[in-house]
Design an enzyme around this catalytic site. Structure first.
Site, short mmCIF file in Angstrom:
data_model
loop_
_atom_site.label_atom_id
_atom_site.label_comp_id
_atom_site.label_asym_id
_atom_site.label_seq_id
_atom_site.Cartn_x
_atom_site.Cartn_y
_atom_site.Cartn_z
N CYS A 19 83.09 -40.99 -6.35
CA CYS A 19 82.14 -40.06 -7.00
C CYS A 19 80.84 -40.76 -7.39
O CYS A 19 79.87 -40.11 -7.77
CB CYS A 19 82.76 -39.44 -8.24
N HIS A 47 77.78 -37.84 -14.40
CA HIS A 47 78.69 -37.29 -13.38
C HIS A 47 79.48 -36.13 -14.01
O HIS A 47 79.96 -36.22 -15.13
CB HIS A 47 79.64 -38.38 -12.91
N ASN A 93 84.32 -30.77 -10.29
CA ASN A 93 83.87 -32.10 -9.91
C ASN A 93 83.60 -32.12 -8.40
O ASN A 93 84.54 -32.06 -7.61
CB ASN A 93 84.95 -33.11 -10.30
C1 LIG Z 1 93.28 -34.60 -15.66
C2 LIG Z 1 92.95 -34.35 -17.11
C3 LIG Z 1 92.09 -33.12 -17.26
C4 LIG Z 1 94.27 -34.12 -17.86
O1 LIG Z 1 93.96 -33.83 -19.21
P1 LIG Z 1 94.80 -34.49 -20.37
O2 LIG Z 1 94.39 -33.86 -21.63
O3 LIG Z 1 94.65 -35.97 -20.22
O4 LIG Z 1 96.22 -34.04 -20.02
P2 LIG Z 1 97.47 -34.99 -19.76
O5 LIG Z 1 97.30 -35.77 -18.51
O6 LIG Z 1 97.73 -35.74 -21.05
O7 LIG Z 1 98.58 -33.90 -19.53
C5 LIG Z 1 99.01 -33.07 -20.59
C6 LIG Z 1 100.03 -32.10 -20.03
O8 LIG Z 1 99.35 -31.11 -19.25
C7 LIG Z 1 100.01 -30.95 -18.01
N1 LIG Z 1 99.04 -30.55 -17.00
C8 LIG Z 1 98.36 -31.30 -16.11
N2 LIG Z 1 97.58 -30.52 -15.36
C9 LIG Z 1 97.74 -29.27 -15.79
C10 LIG Z 1 97.21 -28.02 -15.43
N3 LIG Z 1 96.30 -27.89 -14.45
N4 LIG Z 1 97.61 -26.93 -16.10
C11 LIG Z 1 98.51 -27.01 -17.09
N5 LIG Z 1 99.06 -28.15 -17.48
C12 LIG Z 1 98.68 -29.27 -16.84
C13 LIG Z 1 100.61 -32.31 -17.72
O9 LIG Z 1 101.70 -32.18 -16.82
C14 LIG Z 1 101.05 -32.74 -19.08
O10 LIG Z 1 102.29 -32.17 -19.37
P3 LIG Z 1 103.43 -33.04 -20.08
O11 LIG Z 1 102.84 -33.42 -21.41
O12 LIG Z 1 104.54 -32.07 -20.15
O13 LIG Z 1 103.64 -34.19 -19.17
C15 LIG Z 1 92.25 -35.58 -17.74
O14 LIG Z 1 93.15 -36.66 -17.81
C16 LIG Z 1 91.04 -36.00 -16.98
O15 LIG Z 1 90.05 -35.30 -16.94
N6 LIG Z 1 91.07 -37.22 -16.38
C17 LIG Z 1 89.95 -37.71 -15.63
C18 LIG Z 1 89.92 -37.05 -14.28
C19 LIG Z 1 88.67 -37.31 -13.55
O16 LIG Z 1 87.61 -37.21 -14.09
N7 LIG Z 1 88.79 -37.64 -12.27
C20 LIG Z 1 87.72 -37.81 -11.38
C21 LIG Z 1 86.90 -38.98 -11.71
S1 LIG Z 1 85.57 -39.10 -10.61
#
Ligand SMILES: CC(C)(COP(=O)(O)OP(=O)(O)OC[C@H]1O[C@@H](n2cnc3c(N)ncnc32)[C@H](O)[C@@H]1OP(=O)(O)O)[C@@H](O)C(=O)NCCC(=O)NCCS
Length: 340
Positions: free
Chosen positions: A121, A260, A290
């Site tokens: 990215c 970003h 994204n």
């Molecule tokens: C992916 C992201 C949104 C997840 O948010 P989060 O608040 O960290 O959530 P977690 O990973 O702690 O997951 C919390 C729960 O939600 C669940 N979950 C994940 N995706 C889900 C979705 N789309 N819908 C519902 N629940 C979801 C998980 O399974 C987890 O459940 P569990 O607690 O039973 O295991 C976040 O980690 C993020 O934005 N990371 C960076 C991603 C990014 O920017 N990538 C590209 C970089 S260029």
């Protein structure tokens, strides 16, 4: 890598800007019918409300072509005058030939050196830094940089932890020498030890395509969201601070902050830590998700259209992504031909 961009006296700026997204809008409610998720979860955790998805027959060069044509028109430049064309992407039309070469042919940029650049990215930030170097050095007079991805093509649409986050789109900029203003500095970096947190494992020389890599999902994007979140919140701040310090500027000097567009929580965290007023932050992740290398040029295009980019204003851009990589640029905005 860090450096002031004005050391040899050459000023280089963005002189034309364009962008393009596919027509198809995919909403959170539609995703909720595909995987176990909800509009509420996606909006609360990411800020994303909808994203654009390329049609089955649409490849990256199809998204890039209209963006590039708009950028050339805005700069008042003919495709035949482009001598450098870089496409920053991780979803090229195919492994080779490069989408840069395909796009150069479709545009009619017959005299351009054309290639792809892979920095996740952060690709657009790497590509504009590279184009800056070539234009400032006199190797290129008219550079065209495209940042774009069609990540929908490599997503596992049964994996709720990734498929809700990404969208497709491309932006393009023309870069040329200018009399004053333009880029003031760049800071770019990579930490390959974190590469395992965001990757498409198969299809290269490590894991060549095979029936097993297909059945194991090796051609899909895989991500450890929590690790990437921690990385993103850290580097968006450290990279921005580094480039500001290098250019003898402070956050108070920044008029427009273009981070970003991965997740509104990451953006809010970085803006708060840096001390950027919310009204100076450009956000469009709610509409596009994204878009990887497309994210920063799409956000720039939105800001330009909203009248937020005026000549003389200081623009801070920071990207981060697979690699893991990061990159910032500080730019004194100059009027593009199309935006006077
Ligand atoms: C992916 C992201 C949104 C997840 O948010 P989060 O608040 O960290 O959530 P977690 O990973 O702690 O997951 C919390 C729960 O939600 C669940 N979950 C994940 N995706 C889900 C979705 N789309 N819908 C519902 N629940 C979801 C998980 O399974 C987890 O459940 P569990 O607690 O039973 O295991 C976040 O980690 C993020 O934005 N990371 C960076 C991603 C990014 O920017 N990538 C590209 C970089 S260029």
């Amino acid at each position: 890598m860090i450096g002031s961009a004005t050391q040899n006296g050459a000023r280089v700026s963005i002189t034309g800007l364009g962008c393009h997204v596919p027509d198809r809008v995919l909403t959170n409610d539609e995703l909720s019918a595909m995987v176990d998720t909800s509009d509420e979860w996606i909006v609360e955790r990411t800020g994303i409300r909808e994203r654009r998805i390329a049609a089955p027959e649409e490849a990256l060069s199809d998204l890039s072509l209209p963006a590039a044509e708009q950028a050339l028109e805005a700069a008042g430049v003919r495709a035949a005058d482009v001598d450098l064309l870089i496409v920053a992407t991780v979803t090229p039309d195919m492994a080779f030939p490069s989408t840069g070469a395909i796009l150069a042919d479709r545009l009619g940029a017959k005299d351009a050196a054309a290639y792809d650049l892979s920095a996740g990215c952060t690709g657009f930030m790497y590509a504009i830094a590279q184009a800056h170097g070539m234009v400032a050095a006199g190797l290129s007079k008219t550079a065209l940089v495209v940042g774009g991805d069609a990540l929908s093509k490599i997503l596992d649409w049964t994996d709720r932890s990734t498929c809700v986050l990404f969208g497709d789109g491309a932006g393009a900029v023309v870069m040329e020498r200018v009399a004053e203003g333009g880029f003031l500095g760049f800071e770019l970096g990579a930490d390959g030890s974190g590469g395992v947190h965001l990757l498409q494992p198969a299809g290269g020389s490590r894991l060549p395509a095979s029936p097993e890599t297909v059945s194991d999902g090796g051609h899909y994007a895989h991500m450890n969201g929590r690790e990437v979140f921690k990385f993103a919140t850290r580097v968006l701040v450290s990279s921005a601070e580094a480039v500001l310090a290098e250019c003898d500027a402070t956050i108070a000097d920044v008029d427009v902050y273009v981070p970003h567009q991965a997740n509104v929580r990451i953006i809010d965290h970085a803006a708060k830590k840096l001390g950027v007023d919310p009204e100076r932050v450009v956000i469009n992740v709610d509409r596009y998700g994204n878009t990887s290398s497309g994210s920063i040029p799409l956000a720039l295009a939105d800001a330009l259209q909203d009248g937020r980019l005026r000549a003389g204003e200081l623009v801070l851009m920071t990207g981060m992504g697979a690699g893991l990589t990061w990159g910032s640029g500080l730019l004194e905005w100059t009027a593009t031909n199309g935006a006077r």
